[in-house]
Design a protein around this motif. Sequence first.
Motif, PDB file in Angstrom:
ATOM      1  N   LEU A  47      29.445-119.100 -12.026  1.00  0.00           N
ATOM      2  CA  LEU A  47      28.744-118.010 -11.343  1.00  0.00           C
ATOM      3  C   LEU A  47      29.722-117.165 -10.544  1.00  0.00           C
ATOM      4  O   LEU A  47      29.720-115.933 -10.632  1.00  0.00           O
ATOM      5  N   SER A  48      30.615-117.809  -9.796  1.00  0.00           N
ATOM      6  CA  SER A  48      31.581-117.052  -8.991  1.00  0.00           C
ATOM      7  C   SER A  48      32.568-116.310  -9.890  1.00  0.00           C
ATOM      8  O   SER A  48      33.026-115.219  -9.562  1.00  0.00           O
ATOM      9  N   THR A  49      32.867-116.886 -11.062  1.00  0.00           N
ATOM     10  CA  THR A  49      33.759-116.218 -12.027  1.00  0.00           C
ATOM     11  C   THR A  49      33.117-114.932 -12.549  1.00  0.00           C
ATOM     12  O   THR A  49      33.767-113.882 -12.628  1.00  0.00           O
ATOM     13  N   VAL A  50      31.835-115.011 -12.891  1.00  0.00           N
ATOM     14  CA  VAL A  50      31.123-113.828 -13.410  1.00  0.00           C
ATOM     15  C   VAL A  50      31.003-112.762 -12.319  1.00  0.00           C
ATOM     16  O   VAL A  50      31.263-111.576 -12.561  1.00  0.00           O
ATOM     17  N   LYS A  51      30.628-113.196 -11.098  1.00  0.00           N
ATOM     18  CA  LYS A  51      30.513-112.236  -9.996  1.00  0.00           C
ATOM     19  C   LYS A  51      31.869-111.580  -9.711  1.00  0.00           C
ATOM     20  O   LYS A  51      31.958-110.382  -9.422  1.00  0.00           O
ATOM     21  N   GLY A  52      32.939-112.384  -9.796  1.00  0.00           N
ATOM     22  CA  GLY A  52      34.290-111.854  -9.573  1.00  0.00           C
ATOM     23  C   GLY A  52      34.661-110.804 -10.608  1.00  0.00           C
ATOM     24  O   GLY A  52      35.301-109.793 -10.286  1.00  0.00           O
ATOM     25  N   ALA A  53      34.251-111.037 -11.860  1.00  0.00           N
ATOM     26  CA  ALA A  53      34.523-110.059 -12.922  1.00  0.00           C
ATOM     27  C   ALA A  53      33.777-108.754 -12.642  1.00  0.00           C
ATOM     28  O   ALA A  53      34.323-107.655 -12.825  1.00  0.00           O
ATOM     29  N   PHE A  54      32.521-108.865 -12.197  1.00  0.00           N
ATOM     30  CA  PHE A  54      31.761-107.656 -11.834  1.00  0.00           C
ATOM     31  C   PHE A  54      32.473-106.895 -10.722  1.00  0.00           C
ATOM     32  O   PHE A  54      32.656-105.678 -10.813  1.00  0.00           O
ATOM     33  N   GLU A  55      32.896-107.611  -9.689  1.00  0.00           N
ATOM     34  CA  GLU A  55      33.543-106.949  -8.548  1.00  0.00           C
ATOM     35  C   GLU A  55      34.819-106.235  -8.986  1.00  0.00           C
ATOM     36  O   GLU A  55      35.091-105.105  -8.571  1.00  0.00           O
ATOM     37  N   ALA A  56      35.612-106.888  -9.854  1.00  0.00           N
ATOM     38  CA  ALA A  56      36.874-106.309 -10.306  1.00  0.00           C
ATOM     39  C   ALA A  56      36.649-105.026 -11.116  1.00  0.00           C
ATOM     40  O   ALA A  56      37.307-104.008 -10.887  1.00  0.00           O
ATOM     41  N   VAL A  57      35.701-105.078 -12.052  1.00  0.00           N
ATOM     42  CA  VAL A  57      35.474-103.923 -12.934  1.00  0.00           C
ATOM     43  C   VAL A  57      34.798-102.778 -12.174  1.00  0.00           C
ATOM     44  O   VAL A  57      35.133-101.604 -12.359  1.00  0.00           O
ATOM     45  N   VAL A  58      33.860-103.118 -11.287  1.00  0.00           N
ATOM     46  CA  VAL A  58      33.174-102.084 -10.504  1.00  0.00           C
ATOM     47  C   VAL A  58      34.162-101.394  -9.549  1.00  0.00           C
ATOM     48  O   VAL A  58      34.139-100.170  -9.393  1.00  0.00           O
ATOM     49  N   THR A  59      35.072-102.176  -8.965  1.00  0.00           N
ATOM     50  CA  THR A  59      36.110-101.597  -8.098  1.00  0.00           C
ATOM     51  C   THR A  59      37.020-100.681  -8.899  1.00  0.00           C
ATOM     52  O   THR A  59      37.363 -99.572  -8.462  1.00  0.00           O
ATOM     53  N   LEU A  60      37.415-101.138 -10.085  1.00  0.00           N
ATOM     54  CA  LEU A  60      38.246-100.316 -10.976  1.00  0.00           C
ATOM     55  C   LEU A  60      37.567 -98.976 -11.272  1.00  0.00           C
ATOM     56  O   LEU A  60      38.197 -97.919 -11.248  1.00  0.00           O
ATOM     57  N   ALA A  61      36.258 -99.034 -11.527  1.00  0.00           N
ATOM     58  CA  ALA A  61      35.509 -97.818 -11.881  1.00  0.00           C
ATOM     59  C   ALA A  61      35.310 -96.891 -10.680  1.00  0.00           C
ATOM     60  O   ALA A  61      34.998 -95.712 -10.857  1.00  0.00           O
ATOM     61  N   GLY A  62      35.492 -97.454  -9.462  1.00  0.00           N
ATOM     62  CA  GLY A  62      35.187 -96.650  -8.276  1.00  0.00           C
ATOM     63  C   GLY A  62      33.692 -96.545  -8.052  1.00  0.00           C
ATOM     64  O   GLY A  62      33.200 -95.631  -7.390  1.00  0.00           O
ATOM     65  N   HIS A  63      32.956 -97.516  -8.623  1.00  0.00           N
ATOM     66  CA  HIS A  63      31.500 -97.545  -8.469  1.00  0.00           C
ATOM     67  C   HIS A  63      31.155 -98.523  -7.344  1.00  0.00           C
ATOM     68  O   HIS A  63      32.030 -99.004  -6.632  1.00  0.00           O
ATOM     69  N   LYS A  64      29.868 -98.837  -7.174  1.00  0.00           N
ATOM     70  CA  LYS A  64      29.444 -99.713  -6.076  1.00  0.00           C
ATOM     71  C   LYS A  64      28.586-100.865  -6.595  1.00  0.00           C
ATOM     72  O   LYS A  64      27.923-100.744  -7.620  1.00  0.00           O
TER      73      LYS A  64
END
Length: 207
Positions: A38-55
């Motif tokens: 679960l923390s791995t999946v959430k971490g992937a979301f955080e990384a990609v969303v940060t890359l995109a400049g999204h929230k």
Amino acid sequence: MTPEEIEALFTRESGEFLFARWGRPIVPIVFGVEDETLSTVKGAFEAVVTLAGHKMAETDPELGANCMVFFFRDWQELLDVPDLDRLIPDLAPLVGRLVEADANQYRIFRFEEDGAIRAAFVFLRMDKQLSKVPAETLALSQVVQTILLWSDTAFRTQSPLAVAGETTILRPDIAALIRAAYDPVLPGSAQDASHALRLFARLEPLQ
């Protein structure tokens, strides 16, 4: 990456060009995994969303969670998820088609009135093939394929990921394209192939 290559990534097998990005903060929820994954999946979301400049957000005022990721062993299990058939009409026929195709993953998107992504459902049947994939790689791959509405053929022949040393990373050209796609000047969706030129114009040169 050329304008033609960008256009191909958003041109469906039917020949239709369709681009969409998220129009609201992403609120992911993950079912069927242990806390570590679960923390791995959430971490992937955080990384990609940060890359995109999204929230991202803790909750969606309308939907609660707007990006649902399901891990399971058998497609039939989806039919037992309470209220899932309300979120996904024609769930039973869909499950039948996925069983017949021996599919191990499937994504469904819902859209805002302006065509931007409103919600996404990611289904992962952990067959032998997916079970061999490291959790970090699987999570990153799925989040990348959910951050934009890619073509149904976009990653059939080449993964959006690459291996650098012993680490799996997002391909730099795909990372640059995701950043360009979330330029605030651009619309949340487009159905004209000329949008590929606008994305190309915003690509940052690869270092």
